[in-house]
Design an enzyme around this catalytic site. Structure first.
Site, PDB file in Angstrom:
ATOM      1  N   ASP A  13       3.834  -8.507 -11.430  1.00 37.66           N
ATOM      2  CA  ASP A  13       3.026  -7.789 -10.460  1.00 37.66           C
ATOM      3  C   ASP A  13       1.690  -7.521 -11.139  1.00 37.66           C
ATOM      4  OD1 ASP A  13       2.359  -6.394  -8.211  1.00 37.66           O
ATOM      5  OD2 ASP A  13       3.627  -4.663  -8.632  1.00 37.66           O
ATOM      6  N   ASP A  14       0.604  -7.948 -10.534  1.00 41.82           N
ATOM      7  CA  ASP A  14      -0.721  -7.691 -11.093  1.00 41.82           C
ATOM      8  C   ASP A  14      -0.814  -7.872 -12.607  1.00 41.82           C
ATOM      9  OD1 ASP A  14      -2.495  -6.629  -8.789  1.00 41.82           O
ATOM     10  OD2 ASP A  14      -0.537  -5.721  -8.522  1.00 41.82           O
ATOM     11  N   GLY A  37       0.804  -1.222   0.000  1.00 43.20           N
ATOM     12  CA  GLY A  37       0.000   0.000   0.000  1.00 43.20           C
ATOM     13  C   GLY A  37       0.833   1.266   0.000  1.00 43.20           C
ATOM     14  N   HIS A  83       6.802  -4.259   1.082  1.00 44.64           N
ATOM     15  CA  HIS A  83       6.893  -3.345  -0.063  1.00 44.64           C
ATOM     16  C   HIS A  83       7.557  -2.072   0.431  1.00 44.64           C
ATOM     17  CE1 HIS A  83       3.739  -5.714  -2.041  1.00 44.64           C
ATOM     18  NE2 HIS A  83       3.844  -4.954  -3.109  1.00 44.64           N
ATOM     19  N   GLU A 134       9.487   1.507  -3.384  1.00 38.15           N
ATOM     20  CA  GLU A 134       8.927   1.377  -4.738  1.00 38.15           C
ATOM     21  C   GLU A 134       8.679   2.800  -5.243  1.00 38.15           C
ATOM     22  OE1 GLU A 134       5.067  -0.509  -4.888  1.00 38.15           O
ATOM     23  OE2 GLU A 134       5.099  -0.706  -7.063  1.00 38.15           O
TER      24      GLU A 134
END
Ligand SMILES: *[C@@H]1O[C@H](CO)[C@@H](O)[C@H](O)[C@H]1NC(C)=O
Ligand SMILES: *[C@@H]1O[C@H](CO)[C@@H](O)[C@H](O)[C@H]1NC(C)=O
Length: 365
Positions: free
Chosen positions: A274-275, A163, A192, A195
């Site tokens: 990723d996604d 997030g 995470h 990033e």
């Protein structure tokens, strides 16, 4: 998540969608041009309300995920998701404007585990999961670590924090407490960090949250002291080339990607997707991007895949087996820990040999 599945489930549940054909729905879900992380996160709102709270859909998505990865040649995958974002009870607030129902985060994990396990059986690969805490919801984090503990022997290998990185843990002690509990109970930890957020978030991830791997981690390079320290520690970076360009985390020119520095410095890192839905990508695309624009060679792919396997959150014995499976597939033999090349394969046969590795940064939601 397959677009076809979103359409199917919406139809069955009578839930309205912004589009009703695969092409139109894909156009709405996919990001083509470099955007912002916020824009990317906004895409989830287009379809998550369809999947969340639906037992059949959640299990199906987990199963299809394994099928898709197997077809990409993956032999071991760690997939991550937030169980809370798929639930509609025992979660506060209830996400995606759902009515309260009877699907708890606990049962979500159970269903995902079932889907993954059935996929493993059908496609003969190994799939494990990582449960995500969300930065903006520190009140969920203790729940997440409890679920990691409960399902430790049953498919869940680690905890993650995902997030908005502008929300640090100093201000939100819920995450720190959850990570302390994870460390205490031998639950593996990734975060995470760096990033789109600054290097200080990476520092906090490693020093406060005791992360064993860093999700993305690109901005570590902006703090050379920290970077040198993490290189010495052999910290693992979970790199996602295509994602980092489309979220605006990295310079849009792939030839300037931080992973090129990681490679030159022989850092400990993996290449991940990723996604795949939102970025319209798959592992081959990430690998071929690294090959085409970043000068990655077959030798480097092998090295990083062995590194990935060695950085997986599997128990030691299974990890060794996985590493050895790769050595064998690459025609490398291990002699007292040293490796020699038996019969080098070409890059082409590598891509088709069904032996690529995928670690983590793969989300179900
Ligand atoms: C795996 O990592 C350990 C350090 O934790 C290292 O000693 C070992 O050489 C690595 N093995 C391989 C196959 O890379
Ligand atoms: C790379 O990082 C992983 C994850 O922390 C670790 O298990 C592995 O041993 C590291 N590799 C080396 C060569 O130290």
């Amino acid at each position: 998540l397959r677009v076809e599945t979103i359409l199917d489930v919406a139809k069955r549940r009578g839930i309205p969608l912004p589009a009703y054909t695969v092409e139109d729905m894909r156009r709405i879900c996919v990001i083509h041009q470099p955007a912002t992380l916020t824009e990317f996160l906004g895409k989830f709102a287009e379809y998550m309300h369809v999947i969340a709270g639906d037992r059949e859909a959640i299990k199906r998505i987990a199963y299809e995920f394994v099928e898709d990865k197997a077809k990409e040649g993956v032999i071991y995958v760690e997939v991550r998701y937030s169980p809370h974002l798929l639930a509609n009870t025992d979660v506060e607030p209830i996400p995606w404007n759902q009515e309260e129902g009877d699907l708890s985060p606990d049962e979500v994990v159970h269903l995902v585990n079932q889907g993954l396990a059935e996929g493993e059986k059908a496609y003969k690969i190994k799939a494990r999961s990582i449960l995500c805490c969300m930065r903006h919801m520190p009140s969920w984090s203790m729940d997440v670590v409890e679920l990691c503990k409960k399902y430790k022997k049953n498919g869940v290998v680690a905890i993650d924090l995902a997030g908005d990185e502008s929300l640090n843990c100093e201000a939100f002690p819920g995450h720190r407490m959850a990570y302390e509990e994870a460390a205490r109970c031998g639950i593996h930890r990734t975060v995470h960090a760096g990033e789109v957020g600054p290097a200080s978030v990476v520092k906090e991830a490693v020093e406060v949250l005791k992360a064993e791997r860093v999700g993305h981690g690109y901005n570590t390079l902006k703090d050379q002291v920290l970077y040198k320290q993490l290189l010495e520690q052999n910290m693992h970076f979970e790199v996602c080339p295509i994602s980092s360009r489309l979220t605006g985390a990295c310079h849009p020119d792939f030839t300037e990607h931080p992973v090129i520095t990681f490679r030159k410095d022989k850092a400990n890192y993996s290449l991940n997707t990723d996604d795949p839905l939102i970025f319209n990508s798959n592992l081959h695309l990430d690998y071929s991007t690294a090959q085409k624009y970043m000068g990655f060679t077959e030798e480097e792919f092998k090295r990083l895949n062995i590194n990935s396997a060695n950085s997986s959150f599997l128990p030691e014995k299974e990890k060794k087996d996985l590493v050895n499976e790769l050595y064998e597939a690459y025609g490398m033999i291990r002699l007292n820990g040293n490796t020699t090349n038996q019969e080098p394969t070409t890059l082409n046969s590598y891509f088709h040999s069904g032996m690529s590795m995928l670690l983590c940064v793969h989300t179900l939601n």
